[in-house]
Design a protein around this motif. Structure first.
Motif: not given
Ligand SMILES: Cc1cc2nc3c(=O)[nH]c(=O)nc-3n(C[C@H](O)[C@H](O)[C@H](O)COP(=O)(O)OP(=O)(O)OC[C@H]3O[C@@H](n4cnc5c(N)ncnc54)[C@H](O)[C@@H]3O)c2cc1C
Length: 469
Positions: A50-66
């Motif tokens: 479950l946390i593996a999916t959560a991790e991708v969501m966290t990365d995506m939330a920060q994607a705009a900065e990159l």
């Protein structure tokens, strides 16, 4: 051929079975729920999936900065990402079942017999082993003769009369994978490792989250600096953390769950996870009759080589309390079998255990803690380096986290460490290796690290601990 019977097929049991078979024993595993145990079927594997999916969501939330933006098929900017929890949970469950089947296959290919059923010690158990009685699903019984028995029956979620799980909205951690819609507002009761992990995961999956903690901060048992970083990050991302708030009861009225606190305040949400600790599965096993001692909470007392006080009866894993980790259960089970079968044994050293809290950011720890230094248990020096100064962290947009290295004063031998950051569970390994191998800070510092890399901060922290006489 010595006969070994193992009750419980989790990591404590199945890893022991593999070692015992390798060392020449005839091995039978009696298991109630499925090989892999709670670790694979309800706890460790499902939660980390479950946390593996959560991790991708966290990365995506920060994607705009990159510099990444999302667009739909018409080229319009998509405004939000969403998670299909039914799909996520279907993946979680199928992965857990497949993992259990994989392990079962490994055992049967090695001629380890698996008996599905409930095991308990028989009459002669404790006198150099004795017998185990397996009650099968059809009610029939089989008596298994054993020269040695290993109890590895694990633990289960603690529940309270005033907060009864209903499997739909008031949930133990074993029940969350039946949810097919993302909870609107998840209340997590308990701010230990399990509570913090679920709170962090559901926040990343897009739920509103309230974390109810009876202590003043999250993760009261972990490194205080690490817990502070986590609490700060979670609050910044919008989590409501209620400190010094003891849950008195949890009730449900239709779609509304109400958590009432001991001081009379109430919190309402759509769902609630109870993370109130574990109780050992040690009832009805015939342990006391066999002469095995339990502590006041029902955990089996063992020595450093996993022996109980009943001759020939060993125990490993969560049913013995202590560090309740899959890795520790597995190690204690292996040690038991090596001891019984006369192989070289290295007793489990609690100061070498590395562990991780799978929150975002992760918190990984090994060895002596700074709290133990503060209490005067050992003399040591500590260096903490924030990741915000690390070149790779800057490139990846990582602003939170640190590396902490603890070294014995005088010798400079590395005795502990903490890493807070993405994939801290992977970054702790060099420090764990240093602790295990008694490496000095100079040896850690002088080992090449890749540039740029987060592990460069570990070497740098060690370098700052170099003693100049
Ligand atoms: C939510 C959560 C997440 C976790 N995540 C991690 C993690 O990331 N990393 C980590 O290292 N640890 C993690 N843990 C801890 C880890 O799951 C446990 O430490 C581990 O499962 C202990 O293994 P065990 O073999 O002692 O018991 P279990 O895995 O509980 O296995 C015990 C087995 O014995 C069976 N059994 C019980 N009684 C009987 C009986 N009388 N007869 C026959 N069979 C019986 C049970 O059905 C079960 O199959 C987590 C725990 C939780 C709650």
């Amino acid at each position: 051929m010595p006969k070994v019977v193992i009750i419980g097929g989790g990591p404590g049991g199945y890893e022991a079975a593999l070692v015992a078979q390798q060392l020449g024993a005839e091995v039978t595993v009696v298991d109630r729920d499925g090989i892999g145990g709670s670790a694979v079927l309800t706890d460790c594997v499902p939660s980390k999936t479950l946390i593996a999916t959560a991790e991708v969501m966290t990365d995506m939330a920060q994607a705009a900065e990159l510099g990444i933006s999302f667009a739909d098929s018409e080229g319009d900017a998509a405004t939000q990402l969403s998670v299909d929890l039914a799909k996520v949970n279907a993946r979680v469950k199928s992965l857990a079942t497949a993992q259990s089947a994989d392990i079962e296959g490994r055992l049967t290919r090695r001629d380890i017999r698996i008996v599905k059923g409930l095991g308990r010690l028989g009459k002669r158990a404790g006198v150099g082993g004795g017998e185990v009685i397996a009650t099968k699903p059809d009610g029939s019984e089989e008596v298994l003769h054993a020269d040695s028995v290993l109890i590895a029956t694990g633990a289960r979620p603690r529940v309270l009369a005033s907060a009864q799980p209903d499997g739909e909205r008031i949930l133990t951690w074993e029940q969350v994978y039946d949810l097919d819609e993302r909870p609107e507002h998840m209340i997590v009761v308990g701010s230990g490792v399990t509570g913090a992990e679920f709170a962090s995961a559901y926040l990343a999956l897009g739920s509103q989250v309230t974390l109810v903690s009876s202590r003043d901060r999250v993760l009261p048992g972990e490194d205080a600096d690490a817990a502070e970083v986590l609490q700060d990050v979670l609050e910044r991302r919008g989590m409501n953390i209620l400190g010094n708030s003891r849950m008195a009861s949890v009730t449900r009225d239709g779609g509304v769950v109400t958590v009432t606190l001991a001081d009379g305040r109430t919190v309402t949400g759509s769902h609630c996870i109870l993370a109130l600790g574990s109780i050992p599965n040690t009832e009805g096993l015939g342990l006391e009759e066999a002469g095995a001692q339990l502590d006041e909470s029902g955990f089996i007392k063992i020595d450093k080589v996993s022996r109980t006080s009943a001759p020939g009866v060993y125990a490993a894993g969560d049913c013995t309390g202590g560090f309740m980790l899959a890795s520790v259960a597995a190690m204690a089970g292996r040690v038991a079998m090596r001891h019984f079968l006369g192989d070289a044994v290295q007793p489990v050293d609690l100061k070498e255990i590395s562990s991780n809290v799978f929150t975002s950011p992760e918190i990984a720890t090994v060895g002596w803690s700074e709290a133990a230094l503060a209490e005067g248990e050992i003399e040591a020096d500590v260096v903490k380096l924030d990741l915000s100064g690390n070149a790779r962290a800057k490139m990846q947009g990582i602003t939170d986290g640190f590396v902490k290295v603890i070294a014995r004063r005088g010798s400079g031998v590395v005795i502990g460490g903490v890493v807070v950051g993405p994939r801290a569970s992977e970054l702790i390994h060099p420090i764990s290796l240093a602790v295990k191998a008694n490496l000095t800070v100079d040896q850690l510092a002088n080992t090449f690290t890749v540039y740029p890399s987060l592990s460069g901060s570990t070497a740098e922290a060690a370098r700052r601990l170099h003693r100049v006489d």
